[in-house]
Every structure is written in C-alpha cells, then in structure tokens.
Design an enzyme around this catalytic site. Structure first.
Site, PDB file in Angstrom:
ATOM      1  N   LYS A 195      16.398  37.573  64.848  1.00  0.00           N
ATOM      2  CA  LYS A 195      17.030  36.771  63.793  1.00  0.00           C
ATOM      3  C   LYS A 195      18.485  36.475  64.124  1.00  0.00           C
ATOM      4  CE  LYS A 195      19.288  40.470  62.031  1.00  0.00           C
ATOM      5  NZ  LYS A 195      20.712  40.654  61.697  1.00  0.00           N
ATOM      6  N   ASP A 248      15.674  39.309  56.456  1.00  0.00           N
ATOM      7  CA  ASP A 248      16.843  39.508  57.314  1.00  0.00           C
ATOM      8  C   ASP A 248      17.299  38.193  57.942  1.00  0.00           C
ATOM      9  OD1 ASP A 248      18.840  41.020  58.417  1.00  0.00           O
ATOM     10  OD2 ASP A 248      17.587  42.095  59.838  1.00  0.00           O
ATOM     11  N   THR A 252      21.097  36.574  57.340  1.00  0.00           N
ATOM     12  CA  THR A 252      21.956  36.493  58.525  1.00  0.00           C
ATOM     13  C   THR A 252      22.270  35.052  58.900  1.00  0.00           C
ATOM     14  OG1 THR A 252      20.864  38.503  59.308  1.00  0.00           O
ATOM     15  CG2 THR A 252      22.238  37.360  60.883  1.00  0.00           C
ATOM     16  N   GLU A 285      25.717  40.767  68.543  1.00  0.00           N
ATOM     17  CA  GLU A 285      24.442  41.101  69.189  1.00  0.00           C
ATOM     18  C   GLU A 285      23.636  39.864  69.576  1.00  0.00           C
ATOM     19  OE1 GLU A 285      23.375  43.835  70.335  1.00  0.00           O
ATOM     20  OE2 GLU A 285      24.049  45.545  69.125  1.00  0.00           O
TER      21      GLU A 285
END
Length: 345
Positions: A195, A248, A252, A285
């Site tokens: 994601k 999620d 995000t 990330e």
C-alpha cells in the site's frame, strides 16, 4: 495482567504504540540508538522529531542498551525500518535465552531488499524457535499521530501461533484501539508493504493537480495489483478487503500524515527524489518497497503496471505525467477475472 514490553524503535509508530501499551498498564521499555532522542524521552517525556505535539507518560522508559530493554520482557515489538529488521533480530537472538521465550511482534511494513522476503520470514530465520513463543504481525489503517492522541483506531494482529495472537490482542485492546485477529500472515504483510507504493502514486497525482476521480482510480486499481501479487504467494483474497488491505491503503493514500503520500506529492510538484528524502528526515518505506515489489513481480511474471510506473519514476527518472499517459493508453482489458484473480486482468 501487567506485562513487560520491549519496543524496538523510537520513531513515530513505535512511540505511539508504546503509549497504547503504557496506557493499558504495561511496563514499557523503548529502545533506540540515538542517545539524544533517548535522553529526551526519559527527561522531557517528548519525542518532538517524530510526534511534536505529544506528551509521553513518565512511566515509559527508554534505553540505548538493548540488553536492558529486553530484560525479562514478555513481548518484543519490532518497529524499526525494514532494512534494520534482520540486524536487529540477530542482536535480539544473541541476547535471549531459552527460558525467556517472549512473543515477537512486528509493526513494520515493507519487503527486504534483494531477498524480497516478508518481515515475519526474516524474524523466523533470525530468532531461534526455542527462544520465542510465536511471531505476530500488527498492521492496519493507523497514523501514529492519531493513535498517540487516542483517536479511534482498528487494526489486525495476524499469526499462525494461536496463543501469541490472542496474547497480542489482549495487550493492545482498549476503548480507542481495537484489535482483530487473522491467520493470513502472507496477506496482511503484503497489504501492509505494498500500500505504501500506491500511496506514493496517490500523492504524485495530487501534486500534479489531479482530482478525486484519478485518486479513486489509482486506489482501486492499486488494490487489484496488491491482491494479485499476494494471492500468487498464497494469501487469502478476502484479506485485501479488510483492515490490512483496503483499510490501510485508503488511510495511507489519502492523508497528509503519510510520509509516502507526502513524498509522492512533492515528486508530483517537481521536487527531485533525493531532496525529498533528505528533507523528510524519516524512512519512506514505499520507495524501497517499490523496487522490491517490481523485482518480485518480474520474477513471478505478474503484471503490476502501477507499481512499474512508480518504479520508473523513482529509479529510472521517468516523468510522472508521461507514465500516467502510458497507463491510460494501455491495451483494453476487462476489469477483473472472477475465475482466477491471480492472472493478468
């Protein structure tokens, strides 16, 4: 049932989870390797670089000595960047003895570079089975800033160890932080990692001036890619419409709290990636995960056009507006295949 919890990682998410555990009455030790930051947590009870508006409980104690943090811990929570998981796990393994057997939890979201392995796989490889009571993944739609302010949050704890996952659920559950359990570790970890890639793309769209239609399209088709790769590795398709999947992804890919979204947004506005990452001051990330996921898709011959497009922008200096045009002009396709979601759509 007060427990001793070692939180490895003093960033925003590690600090926010430490506040939840502390509020639930547990003894919380936070470990980090930045002496100034650890002193700040212990003496001023703040962590301003990561959570500038949050006052921490004086009962949260921070350490730079990992052995002290791990001493008699009932659970060890990894919240370090993905690239640090393996070396930190090696340290943990060296310090544990077979009598302690803590539950190992991780709340990091990514794939290891080169090996492309999920984080729970790395932990299984580096921490001897004789030294732990199970490995649990903690994931879901959750911004650290909001958790630290006790905003309502629901997440998933996933594990193949029944005792461990129930233990973790009890550790974290309270009136604002709800934890569901799940056995699909593969799906939960792929959803958590991938994601971030889509969030980078969503931020870039906004940076370029696109509106809600484009954002909705990207999130929906991004979820299809996440599902396709996860299912190819054995994930349950249902997981991707749950908290660690679409939940999620939505939080995000739509919020300024997300450093992945902010990174994409600045790239969309024309800021070079190197400058974005230098100014961010935190690990993003999604940048490294894009490379790992793209390479994994190439190895498995799985089509992930959005991931490929973001990879081209991040690693091949492609122009964002050009890769968007290329995506829109791809060959005509059906939206989905009900016969096999793992195949190209």
């Amino acid at each position: 049932m007060k427990k001793k919890i070692a939180v490895l990682g003093a960033g925003s998410w590690g600090t926010a989870l430490a506040t939840v555990l502390d509020e639930n009455g547990h003894e919380v030790r936070v470990w980090g390797n930045n002496h100034e930051q650890i002193d700040e947590i212990n003496h001023t009870h703040t962590n301003k670089h990561y959570l500038p508006d949050v006052k921490l409980s004086p009962s949260i104690v921070a350490y730079t000595d990992m052995e002290q943090a791990l001493n008699q811990a009932d659970a060890i929570l990894f919240v370090v960047p993905t690239k640090a998981i393996r070396p930190v796990a090696k340290q943990v393994n060296d310090l544990l003895d077979e009598k302690q057997k803590p539950v190992i939890i991780h709340a990091s979201k990514g794939l290891e570079q080169e090996s492309h392995k999920r984080i729970s796989v790395i932990l299984e490889e580096e921490i001897s089975k004789e030294k732990h009571s199970g490995i649990v993944v903690l994931s879901g739609p959750s911004h650290a800033e909001e958790v630290a302010k006790r905003d309502i949050t629901t997440i998933t704890a996933a594990s193949l160890y029944p005792f461990a996952v129930q233990f973790v659920q009890k550790l974290f559950m309270n009136h604002y932080f709800r934890v569901y359990t799940n056995q699909d570790v593969i799906g939960v970890e792929f959803g958590a990692a991938l994601k971030n890639i889509i969030a980078v793309g969503a931020g870039a769209l906004v940076g370029l001036g696109y509106g809600d239609n484009a954002k909705a399209a990207l999130i929906t088709r991004g979820l299809a890619e996440i599902s396709r790769l996860g299912i190819a590795f054995g994930a349950d398709p249902i997981t991707f419409i749950g908290l660690s999947g679409v939940g999620d992804l939505v939080v995000t890919a739509t919020s300024v709290h997300s450093r992945n979204w902010r990174t994409g947004n600045l790239i969309g506005k024309g800021v070079p990636l190197d400058k974005v990452l230098a100014d961010m001051g935190m690990v993003v990330e999604g940048v490294q995960t894009t490379k790992a996921a793209y390479e994994l898709a190439q190895e498995k011959n799985i089509e992930m056009p959005i991931t490929k497009a973001i990879y081209q922008v991040l690693y091949e200096d492609a122009q964002v507006d050009q890769v968007i045009e290329d995506l829109m002009l791809r060959d005509r396709k059906a939206e989905a295949s009900s016969e096999n979601m793992g195949e190209e759509e």
